[in-house]
Design a protein around this motif. Structure first.
Motif, PDB file in Angstrom:
ATOM      1  N   TYR A 289      -7.534   1.993  -5.555  1.00 52.58           N
ATOM      2  CA  TYR A 289      -8.744   2.488  -6.217  1.00 52.58           C
ATOM      3  C   TYR A 289      -8.511   2.649  -7.716  1.00 52.58           C
ATOM      4  O   TYR A 289      -9.418   2.506  -8.517  1.00 52.58           O
ATOM      5  CB  TYR A 289      -9.212   3.816  -5.616  1.00 52.58           C
ATOM      6  CG  TYR A 289      -9.954   3.670  -4.310  1.00 52.58           C
ATOM      7  CD1 TYR A 289     -10.611   2.494  -3.976  1.00 52.58           C
ATOM      8  CD2 TYR A 289     -10.002   4.713  -3.405  1.00 52.58           C
ATOM      9  CE1 TYR A 289     -11.295   2.366  -2.782  1.00 52.58           C
ATOM     10  CE2 TYR A 289     -10.682   4.591  -2.206  1.00 52.58           C
ATOM     11  CZ  TYR A 289     -11.328   3.411  -1.911  1.00 52.58           C
ATOM     12  OH  TYR A 289     -12.007   3.284  -0.726  1.00 52.58           O
TER      13      TYR A 289
ATOM     14  N   HIS B  22       0.860  -1.185   0.000  1.00 52.59           N
ATOM     15  CA  HIS B  22       0.000   0.000   0.000  1.00 52.59           C
ATOM     16  C   HIS B  22       0.896   1.234   0.000  1.00 52.59           C
ATOM     17  O   HIS B  22       1.149   1.835   1.039  1.00 52.59           O
ATOM     18  CB  HIS B  22      -0.926  -0.010   1.225  1.00 52.59           C
ATOM     19  CG  HIS B  22      -1.854  -1.176   1.236  1.00 52.59           C
ATOM     20  ND1 HIS B  22      -3.113  -1.114   0.694  1.00 52.59           N
ATOM     21  CD2 HIS B  22      -1.708  -2.442   1.698  1.00 52.59           C
ATOM     22  CE1 HIS B  22      -3.707  -2.287   0.828  1.00 52.59           C
ATOM     23  NE2 HIS B  22      -2.872  -3.120   1.439  1.00 52.59           N
TER      24      HIS B  22
ATOM     25  N   ASP C 175      -5.423   4.463  -0.144  1.00 58.10           N
ATOM     26  CA  ASP C 175      -6.374   4.192  -1.231  1.00 58.10           C
ATOM     27  C   ASP C 175      -5.695   3.985  -2.587  1.00 58.10           C
ATOM     28  O   ASP C 175      -6.246   4.308  -3.632  1.00 58.10           O
ATOM     29  CB  ASP C 175      -7.420   5.307  -1.330  1.00 58.10           C
ATOM     30  CG  ASP C 175      -8.220   5.448  -0.049  1.00 58.10           C
ATOM     31  OD1 ASP C 175      -8.439   4.426   0.622  1.00 58.10           O
ATOM     32  OD2 ASP C 175      -8.635   6.578   0.268  1.00 58.10           O
TER      33      ASP C 175
END
Length: 124
Positions: free
Chosen positions: A56, A49, A53
Protein backbone atom coordinates in the motif's frame (compact mmCIF):
# COMPACT_ATOMS: atom_id res chain seq x y z
CA UNK A 1 23.21 -18.03 -11.61
CA UNK A 2 24.33 -14.96 -13.51
CA UNK A 3 25.29 -11.85 -11.61
CA UNK A 4 23.01 -8.92 -12.39
CA UNK A 5 23.61 -5.36 -11.36
CA UNK A 6 21.11 -3.69 -9.07
CA UNK A 7 19.82 -1.54 -11.93
CA UNK A 8 19.30 -4.58 -14.17
CA UNK A 9 17.44 -6.34 -11.37
CA UNK A 10 15.19 -3.32 -10.74
CA UNK A 11 14.45 -2.82 -14.44
CA UNK A 12 13.73 -6.54 -14.84
CA UNK A 13 11.58 -6.58 -11.66
CA UNK A 14 13.71 -9.34 -10.14
CA UNK A 15 13.98 -10.49 -6.52
CA UNK A 16 16.11 -8.17 -4.35
CA UNK A 17 17.75 -11.18 -2.64
CA UNK A 18 18.94 -13.25 -5.59
CA UNK A 19 18.24 -10.88 -8.53
CA UNK A 20 16.94 -13.88 -10.50
CA UNK A 21 13.33 -14.69 -9.57
CA UNK A 22 10.45 -12.66 -10.99
CA UNK A 23 8.44 -10.42 -8.68
CA UNK A 24 5.35 -10.52 -10.90
CA UNK A 25 3.45 -13.52 -12.31
CA UNK A 26 2.61 -11.90 -15.68
CA UNK A 27 4.08 -9.52 -18.28
CA UNK A 28 3.74 -5.79 -17.55
CA UNK A 29 1.07 -5.19 -20.20
CA UNK A 30 -0.96 -8.28 -19.35
CA UNK A 31 -3.97 -6.68 -17.69
CA UNK A 32 -5.07 -9.99 -16.19
CA UNK A 33 -3.19 -9.64 -12.91
CA UNK A 34 -1.87 -6.10 -13.23
CA UNK A 35 -1.38 -5.40 -9.54
CA UNK A 36 -0.54 -8.89 -8.27
CA UNK A 37 2.94 -9.56 -6.85
CA UNK A 38 4.25 -13.10 -6.36
CA UNK A 39 4.23 -14.13 -2.71
CA UNK A 40 7.60 -15.90 -2.86
CA UNK A 41 10.64 -15.80 -5.12
CA UNK A 42 10.68 -18.85 -7.39
CA UNK A 43 14.50 -19.09 -7.15
CA UNK A 44 15.49 -18.37 -3.54
CA UNK A 45 12.13 -18.54 -1.74
CA UNK A 46 12.27 -15.00 -0.29
CA UNK A 47 8.94 -13.58 0.85
CA UNK A 48 8.00 -10.46 -1.14
CA UNK A 49 5.13 -9.67 1.23
CA UNK A 50 7.20 -8.78 4.28
CA UNK A 51 4.08 -7.71 6.21
CA UNK A 52 0.34 -7.57 5.56
CA UNK A 53 -0.63 -4.86 3.06
CA UNK A 54 3.04 -3.97 2.57
CA UNK A 55 2.60 -2.64 -0.95
CA UNK A 56 0.00 0.00 0.00
CA UNK A 57 2.94 2.32 0.61
CA UNK A 58 3.87 2.04 -3.06
CA UNK A 59 0.88 4.32 -3.79
CA UNK A 60 3.05 7.29 -2.80
CA UNK A 61 5.67 6.38 -5.40
CA UNK A 62 2.96 5.80 -8.00
CA UNK A 63 1.50 9.22 -7.18
CA UNK A 64 4.93 10.82 -7.63
CA UNK A 65 5.24 9.10 -11.03
CA UNK A 66 1.82 10.48 -12.04
CA UNK A 67 2.70 14.01 -10.94
CA UNK A 68 6.00 13.84 -12.84
CA UNK A 69 4.14 12.62 -15.92
CA UNK A 70 1.61 15.47 -15.75
CA UNK A 71 4.32 18.10 -15.32
CA UNK A 72 6.45 16.61 -18.12
CA UNK A 73 3.47 16.44 -20.49
CA UNK A 74 2.43 20.02 -19.79
CA UNK A 75 5.96 21.40 -20.18
CA UNK A 76 6.47 19.44 -23.41
CA UNK A 77 3.22 20.77 -24.89
CA UNK A 78 4.04 24.33 -23.82
CA UNK A 79 7.50 24.10 -25.43
CA UNK A 80 6.42 22.32 -28.62
CA UNK A 81 3.25 24.31 -29.34
CA UNK A 82 2.84 28.06 -29.23
CA UNK A 83 -0.49 28.19 -27.43
CA UNK A 84 -1.98 24.72 -26.81
CA UNK A 85 -5.67 24.44 -26.03
CA UNK A 86 -6.93 22.97 -22.79
CA UNK A 87 -8.21 19.85 -24.56
CA UNK A 88 -4.66 19.14 -25.77
CA UNK A 89 -3.34 19.16 -22.22
CA UNK A 90 -6.16 16.96 -20.95
CA UNK A 91 -5.93 14.49 -23.83
CA UNK A 92 -2.15 14.20 -23.63
CA UNK A 93 -2.11 13.69 -19.87
CA UNK A 94 -5.03 11.24 -20.03
CA UNK A 95 -3.52 9.13 -22.80
CA UNK A 96 -0.06 9.14 -21.24
CA UNK A 97 -1.52 7.96 -17.92
CA UNK A 98 -3.50 5.16 -19.56
CA UNK A 99 -0.50 3.98 -21.59
CA UNK A 100 2.03 4.22 -18.76
CA UNK A 101 -0.23 3.09 -15.89
CA UNK A 102 0.98 -0.55 -15.90
CA UNK A 103 4.62 0.57 -15.84
CA UNK A 104 4.02 3.10 -13.08
CA UNK A 105 2.14 0.58 -10.92
CA UNK A 106 4.76 -2.11 -11.41
CA UNK A 107 7.84 0.01 -10.83
CA UNK A 108 6.34 1.78 -7.83
CA UNK A 109 6.09 -1.66 -6.18
CA UNK A 110 9.56 -2.68 -7.33
CA UNK A 111 11.15 0.52 -5.97
CA UNK A 112 9.17 0.28 -2.74
CA UNK A 113 10.36 -3.30 -2.15
CA UNK A 114 13.97 -2.48 -3.00
CA UNK A 115 14.11 0.66 -0.85
CA UNK A 116 11.90 -0.22 2.12
CA UNK A 117 11.67 -4.00 1.96
CA UNK A 118 14.78 -4.67 4.08
CA UNK A 119 15.83 -7.32 1.58
CA UNK A 120 19.53 -7.20 0.79
CA UNK A 121 21.34 -8.83 -2.12
CA UNK A 122 23.13 -11.99 -1.00
CA UNK A 123 25.59 -11.94 -3.91
CA UNK A 124 26.30 -15.63 -4.28
Amino acid sequence: MSKKSGLQAVLGAKCPHCREGNMFPVHVYSFRKLTQVNKLCSVCGSNFHTEPDFFYGAMYISYAFSVALVITSMVALSVLLEKPALWMYLTTVGLANVILLPLMLRYSKVLYLYVLGKMKYRGY
